[in-house]
Write a protein that holds these residues in place. Structure first.
Motif, PDB file in Angstrom:
ATOM      1  N   LEU A  15      -2.565  -0.730   3.565  1.00  0.00           N
ATOM      2  CA  LEU A  15      -1.781  -1.468   2.566  1.00  0.00           C
ATOM      3  C   LEU A  15      -2.327  -1.217   1.154  1.00  0.00           C
ATOM      4  N   SER A  16      -3.628  -1.154   1.023  1.00  0.00           N
ATOM      5  CA  SER A  16      -4.230  -0.889  -0.285  1.00  0.00           C
ATOM      6  C   SER A  16      -3.839   0.490  -0.797  1.00  0.00           C
ATOM      7  N   VAL A  17      -3.923   1.494   0.061  1.00  0.00           N
ATOM      8  CA  VAL A  17      -3.561   2.853  -0.346  1.00  0.00           C
ATOM      9  C   VAL A  17      -2.077   2.899  -0.733  1.00  0.00           C
ATOM     10  N   ALA A  18      -1.212   2.226   0.016  1.00  0.00           N
ATOM     11  CA  ALA A  18       0.211   2.194  -0.310  1.00  0.00           C
ATOM     12  C   ALA A  18       0.434   1.537  -1.671  1.00  0.00           C
ATOM     13  N   MET A  19      -0.282   0.450  -1.950  1.00  0.00           N
ATOM     14  CA  MET A  19      -0.162  -0.203  -3.253  1.00  0.00           C
ATOM     15  C   MET A  19      -0.659   0.707  -4.365  1.00  0.00           C
ATOM     16  N   TYR A  20      -1.762   1.410  -4.146  1.00  0.00           N
ATOM     17  CA  TYR A  20      -2.281   2.326  -5.167  1.00  0.00           C
ATOM     18  C   TYR A  20      -1.254   3.401  -5.498  1.00  0.00           C
ATOM     19  N   VAL A  21      -0.595   3.946  -4.473  1.00  0.00           N
ATOM     20  CA  VAL A  21       0.420   4.976  -4.691  1.00  0.00           C
ATOM     21  C   VAL A  21       1.557   4.409  -5.543  1.00  0.00           C
TER      22      VAL A  21
ATOM     23  N   ILE B 187       1.438   1.838  -7.577  1.00  0.00           N
ATOM     24  CA  ILE B 187       0.927   1.529  -8.906  1.00  0.00           C
ATOM     25  C   ILE B 187       0.880   2.787  -9.762  1.00  0.00           C
ATOM     26  N   PHE B 188       0.376   3.888  -9.208  1.00  0.00           N
ATOM     27  CA  PHE B 188       0.280   5.122  -9.975  1.00  0.00           C
ATOM     28  C   PHE B 188       1.662   5.703 -10.284  1.00  0.00           C
ATOM     29  N   LYS B 189       2.619   5.556  -9.364  1.00  0.00           N
ATOM     30  CA  LYS B 189       3.986   6.002  -9.646  1.00  0.00           C
ATOM     31  C   LYS B 189       4.579   5.185 -10.790  1.00  0.00           C
ATOM     32  N   ALA B 190       4.357   3.882 -10.775  1.00  0.00           N
ATOM     33  CA  ALA B 190       4.889   3.017 -11.835  1.00  0.00           C
ATOM     34  C   ALA B 190       4.260   3.347 -13.187  1.00  0.00           C
ATOM     35  N   MET B 191       2.988   3.722 -13.187  1.00  0.00           N
ATOM     36  CA  MET B 191       2.314   4.053 -14.437  1.00  0.00           C
ATOM     37  C   MET B 191       2.841   5.352 -15.042  1.00  0.00           C
ATOM     38  N   ARG B 192       3.422   6.218 -14.229  1.00  0.00           N
ATOM     39  CA  ARG B 192       3.921   7.508 -14.710  1.00  0.00           C
ATOM     40  C   ARG B 192       5.398   7.473 -15.107  1.00  0.00           C
TER      41      ARG B 192
END
Length: 125
Positions: free
Chosen positions: A34-40, A42-47
């Motif tokens: 779940l953490s890795v999915a959230m990180y992905v 989050i990084f997509k939203a930042m881009r």
């Protein structure tokens, strides 16, 4: 608070202190996935490109409405703006916003834009 999400895998290690390995292992694996999915996400939203403010106005396409004394009036979206251009413009011509100086836009003629319908602009390939 939002930084705690980044430490979720680290905080999840506490399950090994509470439960035996046979329960803590799978639970921690779920927390980690779940953490890795959230990180992905989050990084997509930042881009994602900026969609508000002056940054969103850059590279947008507008239409020349009229010539005023020392500037042009152009319509970008549903708003009318004052604009300056180093190039000569014609009324009804499509222009692209290249810069912003206070409340005045810098524009140049846009040869790539083509009107498809009333409010839609399509770029030629």
């Amino acid at each position: 608070m939002c930084h705690l999400i980044l430490f979720m895998p680290l905080l999840g290690l506490a399950v090994f202190l509470i439960w035996p390995l046979s329960l803590a292992g799978p639970l921690y694996a779920v927390i980690f996935v779940l953490s890795v999915a959230m990180y992905v996400l989050i990084f997509k939203a930042m881009r994602l490109p900026v969609v508000t403010g002056s940054e969103a106005m850059l590279r947008s396409v507008g239409t020349v409405l009229r010539k005023e004394a020392d500037h042009w009036q152009i319509r970008v979206g549903n708003e009318t703006w004052e604009a300056e251009s180093a190039d000569s413009l014609k009324i009804g011509e499509r222009v692209r916003v290249t810069g912003i100086d206070g409340l005045r836009l810098q524009v140049k003629p846009d040869s790539e834009a083509e009107i498809v319908s009333h409010n839609t602009i399509m770029l030629k390939h």
